[in-house]
Design a protein around this motif. Sequence first.
Motif, mmCIF file in Angstrom:
data_model
loop_
_atom_site.group_PDB
_atom_site.id
_atom_site.type_symbol
_atom_site.label_atom_id
_atom_site.label_comp_id
_atom_site.label_asym_id
_atom_site.label_seq_id
_atom_site.Cartn_x
_atom_site.Cartn_y
_atom_site.Cartn_z
ATOM 1 N N LYS A 223 0.858 -1.191 0.000
ATOM 2 C CA LYS A 223 0.000 0.000 0.000
ATOM 3 C C LYS A 223 0.885 1.229 0.000
ATOM 4 O O LYS A 223 1.966 1.264 0.590
ATOM 5 N N ASN A 224 0.392 2.271 -0.683
ATOM 6 C CA ASN A 224 1.035 3.576 -0.721
ATOM 7 C C ASN A 224 -0.046 4.635 -0.663
ATOM 8 O O ASN A 224 -1.111 4.496 -1.293
ATOM 9 N N TRP A 225 0.212 5.712 0.078
ATOM 10 C CA TRP A 225 -0.718 6.835 0.079
ATOM 11 C C TRP A 225 -0.429 7.691 -1.146
ATOM 12 O O TRP A 225 0.707 8.074 -1.403
ATOM 13 N N LEU A 226 -1.474 7.981 -1.934
ATOM 14 C CA LEU A 226 -1.304 8.778 -3.147
ATOM 15 C C LEU A 226 -1.153 10.246 -2.792
ATOM 16 O O LEU A 226 -1.936 10.793 -2.015
ATOM 17 N N GLU A 227 -0.140 10.886 -3.383
ATOM 18 C CA GLU A 227 0.056 12.307 -3.134
ATOM 19 C C GLU A 227 -1.068 13.100 -3.780
ATOM 20 O O GLU A 227 -1.404 12.890 -4.947
ATOM 21 N N GLY A 228 -1.655 14.021 -3.007
ATOM 22 C CA GLY A 228 -2.758 14.823 -3.510
ATOM 23 C C GLY A 228 -4.012 14.032 -3.786
ATOM 24 O O GLY A 228 -4.903 14.500 -4.496
ATOM 25 N N GLY A 229 -4.061 12.836 -3.278
ATOM 26 C CA GLY A 229 -5.204 11.973 -3.567
ATOM 27 C C GLY A 229 -6.264 11.995 -2.503
ATOM 28 O O GLY A 229 -7.097 11.085 -2.449
ATOM 29 N N GLU A 230 -6.232 12.997 -1.634
ATOM 30 C CA GLU A 230 -7.226 13.144 -0.568
ATOM 31 C C GLU A 230 -7.317 11.878 0.274
ATOM 32 O O GLU A 230 -8.391 11.371 0.592
ATOM 33 N N GLY A 231 -6.135 11.352 0.633
ATOM 34 C CA GLY A 231 -6.095 10.199 1.523
ATOM 35 C C GLY A 231 -6.316 8.867 0.845
ATOM 36 O O GLY A 231 -6.427 7.853 1.512
ATOM 37 N N ARG A 232 -6.392 8.820 -0.489
ATOM 38 C CA ARG A 232 -6.610 7.547 -1.167
ATOM 39 C C ARG A 232 -5.341 6.693 -1.102
ATOM 40 O O ARG A 232 -4.232 7.189 -1.042
ATOM 41 N N THR A 233 -5.570 5.372 -1.143
ATOM 42 C CA THR A 233 -4.474 4.419 -1.084
ATOM 43 C C THR A 233 -4.375 3.680 -2.403
ATOM 44 O O THR A 233 -5.377 3.205 -2.932
ATOM 45 N N GLU A 234 -3.154 3.581 -2.909
ATOM 46 C CA GLU A 234 -2.900 2.727 -4.066
ATOM 47 C C GLU A 234 -2.305 1.431 -3.554
ATOM 48 O O GLU A 234 -1.366 1.426 -2.761
ATOM 49 N N SER A 235 -2.878 0.324 -3.985
ATOM 50 C CA SER A 235 -2.425 -0.969 -3.509
ATOM 51 C C SER A 235 -2.091 -1.854 -4.696
ATOM 52 O O SER A 235 -2.754 -1.771 -5.736
ATOM 53 N N SER A 236 -1.079 -2.689 -4.530
ATOM 54 C CA SER A 236 -0.602 -3.511 -5.647
ATOM 55 C C SER A 236 -0.338 -4.930 -5.186
ATOM 56 O O SER A 236 -0.070 -5.188 -4.006
ATOM 57 N N VAL A 237 -0.392 -5.857 -6.162
ATOM 58 C CA VAL A 237 0.092 -7.219 -5.960
ATOM 59 C C VAL A 237 1.475 -7.280 -6.605
ATOM 60 O O VAL A 237 1.623 -6.994 -7.806
#
Length: 832
Positions: A223-237
């Motif tokens: 998981k990574n917090w997206l910059e400027g993404g209003e707290g959204r998380t990008e998650s990957s396999v």
Amino acid sequence: MYGSRFLFALALISFLVIGAAPITFAGGSETRGAQAGYFGSERIYESTSRSLSGGMDIGDVDGDGEVEIAVCDFKGVLFLLDPDGEGGFSSRTIWEDPGAMSLFEVKIWDLLPEREGLEMVVGGYSRNITMIYYEEGEWVSDVIYRSPHRIINMALADVDDAPGMEILFASDKDPEDWNLRYIARDGADWVMTEIITDGAVRSITHSDADSTVAGAEIYITTKNWLEGGEGRTESSVVQIHHDGSTWARKKIYTNSEDLIANIRVGDIWSMHDGNEIIAVDFNGNCTMIWEEAGAWESRLIFQTHDVTTGGSYPLEGMAVGEFNPLNDGEECMISGYYNKVNQVLDVDGEVISDLAWSTEFSDVRLEIAGVETGDLIPGRPGNEVIIASFQGWVEMLYFEHDDVELNVEFGEVRIVSGGTEYASFEVIPKGFVGGPVLVELDDVEGMTFQVSTDLTITNHEPIEVDITMVSIGQVTQRIIKTVGINVTVAGIRVREEFDLVMIPDVEEVSLQLTYTSGFAYREIPTVLASSISVVGAEFLDMIDLEVKNVPAGVFANCDTPILPSGSANLLITVSSDAEVGRYNLQIDAKYDGNVISSIYYSLDIGSIEGDIIAEMMEDPDEENMYVVRVNFTGPQMVPDVDVKLFLLGSTRYSNSHDLEKGTPIEIKFSIEKDVVDEEVGLEVSKLGTTLFQESLGEVSYVERDEEGSPLMVLAFIVVIMIALALVLFGFYIYRSGGGESTGEESLMGVGGARRYNIRQEGRDGARRQNIRQGLGARGDRRISDRRGDPRGPERAGRQVGVDRGRPRVTDRPPARYESRGQDRRRAPPAFR
């Protein structure tokens, strides 16, 4: 199993209140000809004090030949669910984290080949990886590594050249720790290796899902917090594998909307060579990922939907195994933050989702912590699935074939000749059952049946079937027929039966009430009972009685149903919060829901407040004795009440009485000497309920001395007055001649002296008395008295002294005496 959900609690709160809302699945198949089967369940553990973290594994850890279930909780406790030999499980705690920190993971494997048996490793907030095993009748624990961060996920795999299995673990710290770690055994020690990742590690698994890479790979979610993404998380396999002497990393799937909570690998899809990856996220998505000719593909299998709010339920718990014998290959069992467990499996070459099990609707806040699968009951086909809940229970699911159940709640239907009746029942699919529903009822002479049409089962939801029954002939006596309901769905046929009771028309029915009492005090727990008889209705079988117009605070019910020409009891209970007044209760006799006769019951509710009056008074006949009088003014006599009198904090009087109007209760009691300003209390109660309680005032003991009492003083005064009267009377008689006496009186001196000369003689000799009252300058008063002395005046002279031939008092100034014709020697001597 999976990691801590603490970091995501705020994001999940909106998903936890789900009620009984249905769940639909998008992207999956709904109705197929193949059978997927369903799962029965048994709750094998339940605790009201434990919250289970999801760390769970299955294996024979104590060497007894039976498989145990190891479970972690949020208080740092590791306990076993051990088969008891009778199909059940018993629990026992085998280890507790010394710091009472949360445990998130437990894994079972043969990690120490030099010793016999399996070992367990646990990890959690304490940051310790602890090995636990059973040795010579005792559980031994050993901390083999201390992580720089808390441990929320673990996996066991052979990922390097070191002998034996390695222990992989992750901390889920973002952005403080972007590392996957594992420890490998090096002799007697464990050595740690770090693998740099592109985000915080959430979940770990190890399997071969990539045909282009030799051997098995490590798959993690990040998981990574997206910059400027209003707290959204990008998650990957992310796939990790050895590339020569280094670790190669490659993203094979990315979710830019929500956190990928967990992944598992298995051979699920029959149309694909190799294994597939199943991933679930906190947005309710279940996605299948697979490699095809070096490229990675993905497809949404299903997504949870709350049709009430339009949102979705997070998914997290996962297990892959062969637990459905009807299906070739492996299946994946998935749970989450709602009360359903879904299976993902291959049906006719397509991977679909199907409802496997759901809890009762009372578990509206279900959070399934973890899922594991294993062969716990060898006699059953396939493996069993174990699910653990944050609410503290563990459920075991076991495979059953597809089936259909009928929920026919009515066991009997009564219909009057020429009448119509209605009923309904449920058809409940179990497993992968769907399609048109055919409903048929047995033929019955004199009856016709109609059932609802266009009946189809979709989405595994139960359907309701309505039945209309019409009597087409006249019945002259009661007839009972057994009728069968036959339902066919997808080739599965089931049958349920009920009794159809046909009766003649109702002509006349009456009720008779044997009225016993219609009055009750609301302060006294009393049940009024009267008898109700049913007259007539010889063709009816059962009659229901219903009481209407019952006021608040009053409870009334009848024995129901009753037989015709029988009787029932009407029971009325008046509570302490009932309103005082007169009420008219209505009792209806009902047959098939229709009122066929009515009677009325007059109920008076009274209050005993103010009907008891008590007063206390002194007993006029005895000292320090009191009387308490209790009067009752109520309209109804109250038998057997308890009357208690209290003094000095203890019970002075206690007895049972009847409260009857015009007949007071009198209580006498005495006062002891040590009673001073003590309160007297009275309590009247019945059956433990206080009807009257009041302080009657204060009492004190009155001290009366026998000599100083008022009567004694009065008697003494009377005696003194009588004595004085007798003395005066005697003196009067004496002066009047009753004895020989002479007297003289003269006034002399400065103050005017008054002198008396009295002579009295009797048998015992002469008595002479001289009394002189003198008022001198100082108001002197002198009195002298002398009885005749046979020894002569010399003695008198010695006693009083002589001054010039006159007697005088030695300590007083001389006083003059006048004799007036008497010899001075006969003057009465002075009275000292």
